[in-house]
Design an enzyme around this catalytic site. Structure first.
Site, PDB file in Angstrom:
ATOM      1  N   ASP A 493      59.509  -1.679 -13.525  1.00  0.00           N
ATOM      2  CA  ASP A 493      58.299  -1.365 -12.488  1.00  0.00           C
ATOM      3  C   ASP A 493      58.553  -2.514 -11.261  1.00  0.00           C
ATOM      4  O   ASP A 493      58.562  -3.591 -11.279  1.00  0.00           O
ATOM      5  CB  ASP A 493      56.931  -1.593 -13.251  1.00  0.00           C
ATOM      6  CG  ASP A 493      55.914  -1.264 -12.490  1.00  0.00           C
ATOM      7  OD1 ASP A 493      55.496  -0.013 -12.617  1.00  0.00           O
ATOM      8  OD2 ASP A 493      55.239  -1.809 -11.714  1.00  0.00           O
ATOM      9  N   ASN A 501      53.360   0.370   0.318  1.00  0.00           N
ATOM     10  CA  ASN A 501      52.757   1.510   0.907  1.00  0.00           C
ATOM     11  C   ASN A 501      51.814   1.142   1.889  1.00  0.00           C
ATOM     12  O   ASN A 501      51.713   1.699   3.162  1.00  0.00           O
ATOM     13  CB  ASN A 501      52.280   2.396  -0.069  1.00  0.00           C
ATOM     14  CG  ASN A 501      53.484   3.199  -0.597  1.00  0.00           C
ATOM     15  OD1 ASN A 501      54.653   3.577  -0.276  1.00  0.00           O
ATOM     16  ND2 ASN A 501      53.219   3.773  -2.071  1.00  0.00           N
ATOM     17  N   ASP A 510      59.165   5.393  -0.020  1.00  0.00           N
ATOM     18  CA  ASP A 510      59.694   6.705  -0.377  1.00  0.00           C
ATOM     19  C   ASP A 510      61.222   5.773  -0.242  1.00  0.00           C
ATOM     20  O   ASP A 510      62.233   6.119  -0.830  1.00  0.00           O
ATOM     21  CB  ASP A 510      59.649   7.750   0.423  1.00  0.00           C
ATOM     22  CG  ASP A 510      58.411   8.700   0.193  1.00  0.00           C
ATOM     23  OD1 ASP A 510      57.796   8.105  -0.840  1.00  0.00           O
ATOM     24  OD2 ASP A 510      57.943   9.360   0.806  1.00  0.00           O
ATOM     25  N   GLU A 537      56.481   4.294  -9.327  1.00  0.00           N
ATOM     26  CA  GLU A 537      57.266   3.518  -9.079  1.00  0.00           C
ATOM     27  C   GLU A 537      57.925   2.611 -10.443  1.00  0.00           C
ATOM     28  O   GLU A 537      58.622   1.476 -10.538  1.00  0.00           O
ATOM     29  CB  GLU A 537      56.948   2.161  -8.382  1.00  0.00           C
ATOM     30  CG  GLU A 537      55.564   1.197  -9.122  1.00  0.00           C
ATOM     31  CD  GLU A 537      54.179   1.762  -8.726  1.00  0.00           C
ATOM     32  OE1 GLU A 537      53.311   1.227  -8.979  1.00  0.00           O
ATOM     33  OE2 GLU A 537      54.019   3.128  -8.361  1.00  0.00           O
TER      34      GLU A 537
END
Length: 621
Positions: A493, A501, A510, A537
């Site tokens: 993770d 973000n 992305d 993620e």
């Protein structure tokens, strides 16, 4: 007046003050015609246009106190008369009432019939007096606060007919009353009867063609919306409707044809329809250019400005006497400017539709500027500035139609490409069916494998997706039970990914996910090892027949690989991308759920203990 003054001097002991007063009065009256020679109306007979401006021959003055009779105006020493410097009188914002005066002379031996026109349909109250020998010779009163049916000439512009006797000079006196002190330009024109009739017919022809074109464009867009269900065509139809309604009222046609007996409603209709037209343009722009996503800050500004404009609607209904356009005019100008800047920002990214939109809104902007500048007295009023909005809007509608046509062509192109692709696929399949059975079977199997590969791959990272992960893990658990060799599962993770973000944008997020996908693909040490993206993620590595002693070291190598790539991440303490990893080995009684849950708990511990670390499941030790 002179005889009366002489009698007064004879009855007074001190005649000098009366002499001085009479001199001032005579000088004041003499200035009226000395400074403003009478206009020769017979010159219109030799004019090719059949009309001329009256303002250059006129003078104007503010009315400080009301006068009961027009004769008092001509003899008043309190009025400060000023010459009109432009072809059109434009006083802008000021006192409620102004006086306009000029003299007309007919040198001919016959009666001269002339038409006096004010080419401004929405003036509140215009009172005309024609005086001859200081007596009222003719009178008329018109305006958008007075019932249209009272007009002697049925025309959207206030107009009156005047018969000037032979070899006579008359005084034309006009009181212009704007109740809120907001004066529109006063384009005064003098016409011959024949020229006026021809001008009316040409006026109706031009505006009929203008409104007809808008109606046709409106119906066309409604039909396109009905067939395509594209919201942009509906919003364009809404904009066309609101603009058409506003312009129909603004140019006086609504007062003439729709509600001639409702002057109060006519006066407030413009203040209601202007915000609706601005809101329609804004909604169409949002839909056409996707402003919410493309230019979020300008979208918010345009939204606030639109709401501020719409607030004027209840204000117009509750207090129609308020000068709303003092705030609505600059508000509309700023809103159009905001939409133009947004279009320019998007056009710079290579968007063809946005480029056409910028040209269209640019026409509206160029056409609107003279209107607003004239309203605030920054530009002289003339026929070009008065009709600049209609000229700019006509060009705007043509260009916006071109933008929508480009949108339609884009949809057609996409549909055609899809049809060509489908046709090519069918043709290829038909040709393949004519080949040998073995070749046909091989091609079909290959196609199935490709389709299956697409179905199980994550589009962003290229890794296998969660659906394929579930299938493969179940298969490997069954194989592990048969062969007695455990499989290793790594759950990874990315640390503080939401901050990436939030701080750098979803595009940066992305790119980071794609980077991890490539890294995991290269890290899989054997051909049987497989990498997956199992969540936003969250990633997984599955290694059959794992080395029980080295599995934790293998996971640590992966963590270190991610840490040393130094992929930028402003939301982590290290300043670059890191990952927390949970690792577990399968056990003989494991199911997909138990195996995944045990590994996920190890991952959870890794995040709880500070992130950027590897934790092995407790039951594996």
């Amino acid at each position: 007046m002179i005889q009366r003054a002489r009698r007064m001097m004879m009855h007074q002991r001190y005649p000098l003050p009366w002499l001085f007063l009479i001199f001032c009065l005579l000088a004041g009256n003499g200035e009226l015609h000395a400074g403003h020679p009478a206009l020769n109306v017979s010159m219109l007979e030799r004019s090719t246009d059949g009309w001329q401006w009256l303002a250059p021959q006129a003078r104007f003055a503010e009315e400080a106190t009301p006068h009961e009779h027009p004769q008092q105006v001509l003899s008043s020493a309190a009025l400060r008369w000023q010459k009109v410097s432009d072809a059109v009188l434009n006083v802008g914002f000021g006192p409620p009432r102004y006086w306009i005066h000029l003299s007309l002379h007919n040198p001919e031996a016959t009666v001269a019939t002339r038409i006096i026109e004010v080419a401004e349909p929405l003036y509140d109250d215009l009172h005309f007096w024609v005086l001859r020998d200081n007596k009222v010779f003719a009178e008329a009163r018109m305006g958008d606060r007075i019932a249209f049916a009272s007009r002697a000439i049925t025309y959207r512009h206030p107009s009156m007919s005047l018969d000037i006797p032979p070899r006579t000079t008359v005084d034309l006196l006009i009181r212009a009353h704007a109740r809120d002190g907001e004066h529109d330009p006063l384009p005064l024109r003098l016409w011959t009867s024949e020229g006026f009739q021809a001008g009316m017919q040409l006026d109706l022809l031009i505006y009929g063609a203008y409104y007809g074109a808008i109606v046709i464009l409106l119906l066309y867009n409604l039909l396109v919306f009905a067939s395509t269900r594209e919201q942009v065509f509906l919003w364009y139809a809404v904009y066309l409707t609101s603009f058409l309604a506003w312009n129909f009222v603004y140019r006086g046609f609504a007062f003439q044809y729709l509600w001639p007996e409702s002057p109060d409603w006519n006066a407030g209709a413009v203040a209601i329809l202007v915000p609706l037209a601005l809101a329609g343009l804004t909604a169409f722009s949002w839909s056409l250019l996707d402003l919410r996503r493309q230019t979020p800050w300008l979208f918010r500004i345009a939204l606030i400005l639109t709401l501020a404009a719409l607030i004027h609607i209840p204000m117009a209904l509750l207090a129609p006497e308020t000068g709303l356009f003092a705030s609505l005019n600059p508000l509309g100008l700023v809103l159009i400017t905001t939409l133009l800047i947004a279009g320019i920002c998007i056009a710079q990214r290579g968007n063809t539709t946005a480029r056409i939109y910028v040209a269209a809104i640019g026409c509206t902007f160029v056409g609107t500027l003279p209107y607003y500048f004239t309203a605030f007295g920054l530009l002289p009023a003339n026929m070009l500035t008065i009709h600049a909005i209609n000229i700019g809007s006509a060009l705007e509608f043509l260009l916006l139609a071109l933008a929508l046509a480009h949108r339609i062509n884009s949809l057609k192109t996409e549909k055609l490409e899809a049809e060509l692709l489908a046709h090519a696929t069918l043709k290829h399949s038909a040709e393949a069916l004519e080949e040998k059975v073995f070749e046909r079977t091989s091609e079909l199997e290959q196609a199935n494998r490709s389709l299956h590969e697409l179905a199980v791959r994550d589009a962003l990272t290229g890794l296998y997706n969660r659906r394929h992960f579930n299938e493969v893990v179940q298969q490997e658990l069954a194989r592990s039970r048969r062969h007695g060799k455990p499989a290793a599962l790594l759950l990874l993770d990315l640390d503080h990914f939401k901050k990436l973000n939030d701080l750098s944008g979803h595009l940066a997020g992305d790119e980071a996910l794609a980077h991890i996908g490539q890294l995991l693909s290269s890290f899989a040490r054997r051909s049987v090892d497989q990498a997956f993206r199992v969540g936003g993620e969250e990633f997984a590595l599955l290694s059959p027949e794992a080395d029980e002693e080295n599995v934790e070291r293998w996971a640590e190598q992966l963590r270190l690989r991610i840490d040393t790539t130094n992929w930028p991440h402003p939301g982590t303490p290290q300043g670059h991308l890191t990952a927390s990893i949970g690792v577990a080995l399968s056990q003989p009684g494991d199911t997909l759920e138990s195996f995944y849950t045990r590994t996920d708990r190890a991952l959870y511990r890794a995040k709880q203990e500070g992130r950027n670390r590897v934790i092995r499941a407790l039951s594996d030790t």
